[in-house]
Scaffold this motif. Sequence first.
Motif, PDB file in Angstrom:
ATOM      1  N   PRO A 191      -6.310  -0.924  -6.192  1.00 52.08           N
ATOM      2  CA  PRO A 191      -6.726  -1.742  -5.050  1.00 52.08           C
ATOM      3  C   PRO A 191      -5.814  -2.948  -4.822  1.00 52.08           C
ATOM      4  CG  PRO A 191      -8.528  -1.457  -6.656  1.00 52.08           C
ATOM      5  CD  PRO A 191      -7.264  -1.002  -7.313  1.00 52.08           C
TER       6      PRO A 191
ATOM      7  N   ASN B 103      -4.860   4.765  -6.199  1.00 50.80           N
ATOM      8  CA  ASN B 103      -6.162   4.218  -6.585  1.00 50.80           C
ATOM      9  C   ASN B 103      -6.109   2.753  -7.016  1.00 50.80           C
ATOM     10  OD1 ASN B 103      -7.743   6.510  -6.093  1.00 50.80           O
ATOM     11  ND2 ASN B 103      -7.018   7.441  -7.997  1.00 50.80           N
TER      12      ASN B 103
ATOM     13  N   GLY C 138      -4.693  -2.216   5.055  1.00 51.35           N
ATOM     14  CA  GLY C 138      -5.193  -1.514   3.875  1.00 51.35           C
ATOM     15  C   GLY C 138      -5.685  -2.373   2.730  1.00 51.35           C
TER      16      GLY C 138
ATOM     17  N   ASP D 164      -8.186  -4.038   0.237  1.00 49.99           N
ATOM     18  CA  ASP D 164      -9.516  -3.642  -0.243  1.00 49.99           C
ATOM     19  C   ASP D 164     -10.429  -4.848  -0.380  1.00 49.99           C
ATOM     20  OD1 ASP D 164      -8.996  -0.689  -1.045  1.00 49.99           O
ATOM     21  OD2 ASP D 164      -7.274  -1.820  -1.797  1.00 49.99           O
TER      22      ASP D 164
ATOM     23  N   TYR E 126     -16.303  -6.818   4.421  1.00 53.03           N
ATOM     24  CA  TYR E 126     -15.417  -6.463   3.313  1.00 53.03           C
ATOM     25  C   TYR E 126     -15.694  -7.391   2.137  1.00 53.03           C
ATOM     26  CZ  TYR E 126     -12.301  -2.949   5.174  1.00 53.03           C
ATOM     27  OH  TYR E 126     -11.773  -1.770   5.611  1.00 53.03           O
TER      28      TYR E 126
ATOM     29  N   ARG F 222       0.848  -1.209   0.000  1.00 48.07           N
ATOM     30  CA  ARG F 222       0.000   0.000   0.000  1.00 48.07           C
ATOM     31  C   ARG F 222       0.881   1.255   0.000  1.00 48.07           C
ATOM     32  NH1 ARG F 222      -4.108   0.333  -2.274  1.00 48.07           N
ATOM     33  NH2 ARG F 222      -2.846   1.906  -3.229  1.00 48.07           N
TER      34      ARG F 222
END
Length: 324
Positions: A188, A186, A241, A243, A266, A176
């Motif tokens: 993921p 941006n 972090g 996604d 998630y 990340r």
Amino acid sequence: MFFPAYRPRRLRRNECLRRLIRETNLSVDDLVHPLFVVSGENVNEPIKSMPGTFQLSIDCLVKEVQQSKNLGIPAVLLFGIPDKKDEAASGAFCRDGIIQQATKAIKDKVPDILVITDLCFCEYTSHGHCGHLNGGEVHNDATLEMLGKTAISQAEAGADIVAPSAMMDGQVETIRQALDETGFENTPIMAYAAKYASHFYGPFREAAECPPQFGDRTGYQMDPANSDEAIREIALDIEEGADIVMVKPALPYLDIIRRARESFDYPLAAYNVSGEFAMIKAAARMGWLDGERAMMEALTAIKRAGANIILTYFAPEAAKILQK
Ligand code: PBG
């Protein structure tokens, strides 16, 4: 309410009734198609233990991805098999590495399908382990540095999502940070969060030419006996972090998928791995079960357990059935 007032069979009497009350509907939107890319031209090499799958050179890969796109599959996952392996896994992060070239070609020729890049080193190291070796052990923090570098090179090539699968501690945080520092905030991360040291990866190691040359991966991948630990691993990746989080393999670990679904709100992916695929294919070839129906049942079960993304070599076959 009890029998005879309540009769569960009332709602099973025909397909329309069954459709009306069906709790889980598999969709082509759920599928990711994993693919193996090699160098050369016009290479379309069947993978024996995974009938219907191939090692593809970039020209053939682009055609295959186009077909996946035509079937409505939203994403492919790329595994690169380099010509030369070395101690440092340099094929993983060089600018003109196989996965970087393949990603560029797809982004160039097949718009509107996502390219997810597998982020690991076992295909690129001469020893077949997932990172930097130090005294016979994979060194965590030295591998982190390599992961950061590789993530950047994949993002530069155009990867839409990077998917770290090395099972190094701190890998999501490192990646990340590396991506954010280079303008890829941006991009993921789909984290292989709970990845088990599974024997169901057997056929993949032929497909990706990456069996460890000594020992096994039990020093970094998870013990199949553990479930609480999977929840801790997933929690860590989310904090770092991630996604999208993943459980892998899928079918022998449906309980883990269910726990993860209940523990975290998630996006949850599950990897229907090579051995799960090979078992159904082999039994179908022997005439021991109906391969198509077993495939659809297995994929539906993975979704029912709680996965909303399913990585599967069955993706094109399932998509064809779902289109009908
Ligand atoms: C690389 C990697 C593996 C798989 C995906 N990424 C193999 C392994 O960890 O040994 C397995 C996929 C499959 O079996 O379909 N680390």
